[in-house]
Enzyme design. Sequence first.
Site, PDB file in Angstrom:
ATOM      1  N   HIS A 262       0.829  -1.204   0.000  1.00 18.17           N
ATOM      2  CA  HIS A 262       0.000   0.000   0.000  1.00 18.17           C
ATOM      3  C   HIS A 262       0.858   1.246   0.000  1.00 18.17           C
ATOM      4  O   HIS A 262       0.495   2.269  -0.588  1.00 18.17           O
ATOM      5  CB  HIS A 262      -0.933  -0.018   1.211  1.00 18.17           C
ATOM      6  CG  HIS A 262      -2.113  -0.912   1.012  1.00 18.17           C
ATOM      7  ND1 HIS A 262      -2.845  -1.438   2.029  1.00 18.17           N
ATOM      8  CD2 HIS A 262      -2.675  -1.385  -0.132  1.00 18.17           C
ATOM      9  CE1 HIS A 262      -3.822  -2.190   1.540  1.00 18.17           C
ATOM     10  NE2 HIS A 262      -3.730  -2.175   0.235  1.00 18.17           N
TER      11      HIS A 262
ATOM     12  N   GLU B 218      -4.269 -16.817 -18.390  1.00 17.44           N
ATOM     13  CA  GLU B 218      -3.122 -16.616 -17.502  1.00 17.44           C
ATOM     14  C   GLU B 218      -2.342 -17.901 -17.237  1.00 17.44           C
ATOM     15  O   GLU B 218      -1.422 -17.893 -16.416  1.00 17.44           O
ATOM     16  CB  GLU B 218      -3.553 -15.971 -16.188  1.00 17.44           C
ATOM     17  CG  GLU B 218      -4.756 -16.600 -15.547  1.00 17.44           C
ATOM     18  CD  GLU B 218      -5.316 -15.760 -14.404  1.00 17.44           C
ATOM     19  OE1 GLU B 218      -4.589 -14.920 -13.854  1.00 17.44           O
ATOM     20  OE2 GLU B 218      -6.493 -15.969 -14.055  1.00 17.44           O
TER      21      GLU B 218
ATOM     22  N   ASN C  74       1.090 -11.398 -15.535  1.00 17.00           N
ATOM     23  CA  ASN C  74       1.903 -11.765 -14.367  1.00 17.00           C
ATOM     24  C   ASN C  74       1.890 -13.275 -14.151  1.00 17.00           C
ATOM     25  O   ASN C  74       2.941 -13.917 -14.015  1.00 17.00           O
ATOM     26  CB  ASN C  74       1.376 -11.069 -13.106  1.00 17.00           C
ATOM     27  CG  ASN C  74       1.391  -9.568 -13.223  1.00 17.00           C
ATOM     28  OD1 ASN C  74       1.967  -9.024 -14.163  1.00 17.00           O
ATOM     29  ND2 ASN C  74       0.757  -8.894 -12.295  1.00 17.00           N
ATOM     30  N   ASP C  75       0.686 -13.844 -14.114  1.00 19.30           N
ATOM     31  CA  ASP C  75       0.590 -15.290 -13.921  1.00 19.30           C
ATOM     32  C   ASP C  75       1.011 -16.049 -15.173  1.00 19.30           C
ATOM     33  O   ASP C  75       1.607 -17.130 -15.073  1.00 19.30           O
ATOM     34  CB  ASP C  75      -0.843 -15.682 -13.534  1.00 19.30           C
ATOM     35  CG  ASP C  75      -1.065 -15.584 -12.029  1.00 19.30           C
ATOM     36  OD1 ASP C  75      -0.054 -15.585 -11.297  1.00 19.30           O
ATOM     37  OD2 ASP C  75      -2.218 -15.502 -11.603  1.00 19.30           O
TER      38      ASP C  75
ATOM     39  N   ARG D 259       7.253 -16.189  -8.558  1.00 19.82           N
ATOM     40  CA  ARG D 259       7.675 -14.782  -8.571  1.00 19.82           C
ATOM     41  C   ARG D 259       8.156 -14.312  -7.206  1.00 19.82           C
ATOM     42  O   ARG D 259       8.922 -13.368  -7.096  1.00 19.82           O
ATOM     43  CB  ARG D 259       6.504 -13.895  -9.005  1.00 19.82           C
ATOM     44  CG  ARG D 259       6.227 -13.926 -10.469  1.00 19.82           C
ATOM     45  CD  ARG D 259       5.030 -13.086 -10.792  1.00 19.82           C
ATOM     46  NE  ARG D 259       3.790 -13.750 -10.432  1.00 19.82           N
ATOM     47  CZ  ARG D 259       2.641 -13.139 -10.207  1.00 19.82           C
ATOM     48  NH1 ARG D 259       2.592 -11.839 -10.268  1.00 19.82           N
ATOM     49  NH2 ARG D 259       1.556 -13.811  -9.915  1.00 19.82           N
TER      50      ARG D 259
END
Length: 574
Positions: free
Chosen positions: A194, A435, A458-459, A469
């Site tokens: 965050h 993905e 990403n996946d 990752r």
Amino acid sequence: MSFTLHGIGVSAGIAIGVARLASHSRIEVAHYVLSQQYLDKEIARFDDAIAAVRKEMEVLRTQIQPNAPAELPAFLDMHLMILNDSMLSEVPKQLIRSQQCNAEWALTQQMEQLVAQFEAIDDPYLRERKTDVVQVVERVLKVLLGHPDNLPSEESNLTDCILVAHDLSPADMIGFKRQQFAAFITDAGGATSHTAILARSLNISSVMALHNALSLIRDNEIIIVDGEQGVVIVDPDDAELEEYQLRKEQWEIEHQKLKRITTSRAATLDRVAIELHGNIELPQDIAAVRESGATGIGLFRSEFLFMNRTDLPTEEEQFSAYRDVAAAMSGMPVTIRTLDVGADKPLGGLTEHTLNPALGRRAIRLCLSELGLFHTQLRAILRASHYGKVKILIPMLSNLTELRLTYAAIDRAKASLAAENIPFDDAVEIGGMIEIPAAALMASAFAERMDFLSIGTNDLIQYTLAIDRADDSVAYLYDPMHPAVLQLIAMTLRAGEKAGKPVSVCGEMAGDPKLTRLLIGLGLRRFSMQPSSLLSVKQQVLKTDCSETTILVQKILKATDTDKLENLLARLNQ
């Protein structure tokens, strides 16, 4: 003596200033065994500390300035939610009584257990939420131990100061916003924390995951922060200072220029229209999406509604969040991804730990095995479709059986709403995420049966290259430019084109301006990314000749040598 530190650049920009150290080292906690007669008093002391932090956060919330990014109050609200959760506010009291220990020790033990649960999560965004738990606990511990706030005190002019901290919480960031540091660097954190998201929303240069910056850098030492490269230069020499001063001025000029294209139509030089959408995690992210000039939401990660709680959100609760987002986008598309959590994540007792969570009962696999949970969410999304242009996105499809079962679940949800005369968009579009390699190889079959596809890069990269990752030892293998990855993306885009169905990319590749031309050349016409990346990507779109790019990208697709690929990409971006 000059030296350089390398971390993760989470917010671009260059800053040059003097270091201000925040002595935010991990709080050490002692363990005491208490007599039975003191337990009630210890529990009362714990309750008082929780109440004090709650009041502190509520006061901080009132001090947020009107022009602050929407993420700031949203993340502070999330920390309040964590604080109020029984896992932190009640379980430690049970530990105090059962173990006859002091409040600090009980709270720390509970924190370690929660952190371990988050550590097992495969999804990097959700895994990073452990940081939020630690940050909230540290605030309570500071009250229990009587520690003062350890951020540097306010000074008249901090615009040339760079904050160096072990970690920063959203509450710290409120003070940070007031004090206007030029940049910040931290030992902990990652690109999806965050704090990183806030840094990007504030457009403040920052580098995280430096591990030992706080111990190596001294107060008032001159440092350079390169938020794009993830580099921190400590005590630079004259040549380094001159070079980075020039780069800083150039970056600031380019950054100001970008704002001019906020309302420009996203189209290439040869007038090929490109759709640029934003990704969101929270309904409050809408403001940033609108300010970026995005023409829709390409990915609403609905799992946020399920996080940091011991129960499941009700249909009304979910409906309210989805409806607010749909209505706020005023007719622009809002793509809501159904619950994308896995067997590794604590979810109201419905999930269990597995050895390989990335390969286990996650995403659509979990939803199809928990049809009651899925039915509730589908009804909530369908109800929201009455208030805007809502689309449903199904994560991690791998075969057509899953697709048939998903459509059956959607039909049941529609039928139940119709029976109750509750309005919804009967023609709501349904798309699937590509993905995993199996889905990319079957993209034609999915495209024929669905309204749209979305590539989760990403996946897709993780599963194609068989790397975790989160594992630093193999992180060097994570390569968006790997020929196998490019082939799978190209294959999916061709399948969508042949079936006449739109395909988007919603992973990190979409928000990387160095890859914009490559993706356009592969045939991509719809990007979805963090709002803070949108103008940089749009700038690349406006400078691209689609037909010329396509020719060079075909050469890239045929290349297998890494050096040749990098050279071709450099030529493409000239």
